[in-house]
Motif scaffolding. Structure first.
Motif, PDB file in Angstrom:
ATOM      1  N   HIS A  23       0.835  -1.202   0.000  1.00 55.95           N
ATOM      2  CA  HIS A  23       0.000   0.000   0.000  1.00 55.95           C
ATOM      3  C   HIS A  23       0.867   1.248   0.000  1.00 55.95           C
ATOM      4  O   HIS A  23       2.020   1.233   0.436  1.00 55.95           O
ATOM      5  N   THR A  24       0.292   2.330  -0.479  1.00 52.62           N
ATOM      6  CA  THR A  24       0.865   3.661  -0.316  1.00 52.62           C
ATOM      7  C   THR A  24      -0.150   4.505   0.433  1.00 52.62           C
ATOM      8  O   THR A  24      -1.300   4.623   0.003  1.00 52.62           O
ATOM      9  N   PHE A  25       0.277   5.086   1.548  1.00 55.54           N
ATOM     10  CA  PHE A  25      -0.631   5.872   2.379  1.00 55.54           C
ATOM     11  C   PHE A  25      -0.446   7.366   2.105  1.00 55.54           C
ATOM     12  O   PHE A  25       0.668   7.817   1.810  1.00 55.54           O
ATOM     13  N   PRO A  26      -1.519   8.148   2.237  1.00 54.82           N
ATOM     14  CA  PRO A  26      -1.435   9.575   1.924  1.00 54.82           C
ATOM     15  C   PRO A  26      -0.689  10.393   2.986  1.00 54.82           C
ATOM     16  O   PRO A  26      -0.392  11.557   2.766  1.00 54.82           O
ATOM     17  N   PHE A  27      -0.401   9.787   4.118  1.00 54.09           N
ATOM     18  CA  PHE A  27       0.402  10.426   5.156  1.00 54.09           C
ATOM     19  C   PHE A  27       1.047   9.324   5.989  1.00 54.09           C
ATOM     20  O   PHE A  27       0.768   8.129   5.791  1.00 54.09           O
ATOM     21  N   THR A  28       1.920   9.697   6.896  1.00 52.57           N
ATOM     22  CA  THR A  28       2.742   8.723   7.621  1.00 52.57           C
ATOM     23  C   THR A  28       2.060   8.256   8.908  1.00 52.57           C
ATOM     24  O   THR A  28       1.646   9.077   9.733  1.00 52.57           O
ATOM     25  N   ILE A  29       1.973   6.950   9.049  1.00 49.35           N
ATOM     26  CA  ILE A  29       1.480   6.337  10.283  1.00 49.35           C
ATOM     27  C   ILE A  29       2.531   5.320  10.732  1.00 49.35           C
ATOM     28  O   ILE A  29       2.763   4.327  10.046  1.00 49.35           O
ATOM     29  N   ASP A  30       3.159   5.572  11.856  1.00 47.36           N
ATOM     30  CA  ASP A  30       4.159   4.656  12.401  1.00 47.36           C
ATOM     31  C   ASP A  30       3.628   4.015  13.681  1.00 47.36           C
ATOM     32  O   ASP A  30       3.045   4.701  14.534  1.00 47.36           O
ATOM     33  N   ILE A  31       3.837   2.714  13.790  1.00 44.02           N
ATOM     34  CA  ILE A  31       3.464   1.985  15.002  1.00 44.02           C
ATOM     35  C   ILE A  31       4.753   1.557  15.691  1.00 44.02           C
ATOM     36  O   ILE A  31       5.515   0.752  15.156  1.00 44.02           O
ATOM     37  N   LYS A  32       5.008   2.122  16.855  1.00 42.79           N
ATOM     38  CA  LYS A  32       6.256   1.894  17.577  1.00 42.79           C
ATOM     39  C   LYS A  32       6.004   0.924  18.733  1.00 42.79           C
ATOM     40  O   LYS A  32       5.581   1.314  19.827  1.00 42.79           O
TER      41      LYS A  32
END
Length: 364
Positions: free
Chosen positions: A240-249
């Motif tokens: 996928h390509t997401f329209p903004f950054t989502i990081d799960i730490k």
């Protein structure tokens, strides 16, 4: 000492010795126990679990805790005394070793598999949350893995985008297997792909890749436990390509079971107000790109771990409801969910205090 008394004493001592030795003999079992729970809305290890940039976020409160299970390692050999203790302990569960590590799977193999499943669950959680919010996500089918010494080795590579097989457009991973197995072993099949490096370069510029090429492979015969069929030696997946950054730490966690709670945490941060109304909600469940919630293992351990941390409500995959309800920790309400939509509806009721309307789990 009379001979008869001496013989009886020796026999008794030998029996005691044999019993003691038997207690410490290894048995083919492993142990499951409640693991840590982590609030997806909070911090872990000093940093936010969910980090979103490039899109407006909103304050959150309450808890949306993902839950885990601890298991003994693949190379740990439990003895009979430990197994008996585990069977008697209420919060632990003793299961056959092969249940956790089938086919002689090593600790390293299990860790790698869990890491891959965890990574995929994060991606699906992002997709499911954004779809629920009506935010477009670009998706495509890719080569996920290539089998060694297969027709695909050296010709297809992990990350290659599969646009078509034999000229038929590919929309989902299952399409690839369907189109390949339409052939007989030894026949040729043509893959139209975007090479992984070209896809990565285009994605970096937030553009659609335009470079494609055809790769012709000769199918081989399968040698697994299923019916004989044509194969090329790949597994297909989705990227996928997401329209903004989502990081799960979140480190030191594996498997796919946190998907639902990650998706809910992302949704909460991207919407005004509080999903939980300040309540302590925990849960579990796999999630796919369409928001469907799937069952997980160790449900009894997860409900215990959640309640021990203070959870009042537990979002439970529908297929796990009967097992979870068979031994529900006191003070914990099990809420049945099949989709992310179900979970959001339940959270709305929990926030509003309408607990009588919750779809609760019942014993099977």
């Amino acid at each position: 000492m009379p001979r008869r008394t001496a013989t009886m004493l020796a026999s008794t001592l030998m029996l005691i010795a044999l019993l003691c030795a038997g207690v410490f003999l290894p048995v083919p079992y492993s142990e499951m126990s409640p693991g840590p729970t982590v609030n997806t809305l909070g911090e872990h290890g000093g940093e936010p679990v969910l980090q979103i940039s490039g899109h407006r976020t909103y304050p959150t409160d309450g808890h949306l805790n993902m839950t885990t299970v601890r298991v003994t390692s693949a190379d740990y050999r439990m003895n009979l005394a430990e197994a008996v203790y585990g069977w008697l302990a209420h919060d632990d569960k003793i299961v056959p070793h092969d249940t956790l590590y089938p086919d002689g799977k090593t600790e390293q193999q299990s860790t790698q598999e869990n890491a891959e499943e965890f990574s995929q669950s994060q991606e699906s959680a992002k997709v499911a949350a954004l779809k629920e919010l009506g935010i477009p996500v670009k998706s495509w089918v890719i080569v996920s893995t290539v089998v060694k010494d297969s027709p695909a080795q050296g010709n297809l590579h992990a990350g290659d985008v599969i646009n078509a097989v034999d000229g038929t457009a590919v929309k989902q991973p299952a399409d690839v297997a369907k189109l390949v197995t339409a052939h007989k072993p030894g026949q040729k099949v043509v893959f139209t792909i975007v090479p992984a490096k070209d896809q990565a370069a285009a994605a970096k510029q937030n553009k659609d890749a335009t470079v494609t090429k055809d790769v012709t492979l000769t199918t081989a015969e399968s040698h697994d436990t299923g019916a004989r069929r044509a194969v090329v030696g790949i597994s297909a997946g989705t990227d996928h390509t997401f329209p903004f950054t989502i990081d799960i730490k979140l480190a030191d966690v594996g498997g796919p079971s946190a998907g639902l709670m990650f998706a809910l945490g992302i949704y909460d941060k991207l919407t005004p107000g509080s999903l939980t109304g300040g309540k302590f909600v925990a849960g579990t469940g796999t999630i796919d790109d369409d928001g469907k919630v799937g069952p997980i293992g160790g449900i009894e351990m997860k409900t215990v771990g959640a309640r021990d941390k203070g959870a009042q409500y537990f979002l439970t995959p529908a297929d796990n409801c009967a097992a979870a309800a068979s031994d529900t920790p006191s003070g914990l309400t099990l809420v049945k969910v099949k989709t992310i939509g179900d979970a959001l509806g339940a959270l709305k009721d929990i926030s509003a205090g309408k607990t009588a309307d919750l779809p609760k789990c019942a014993k099977g």
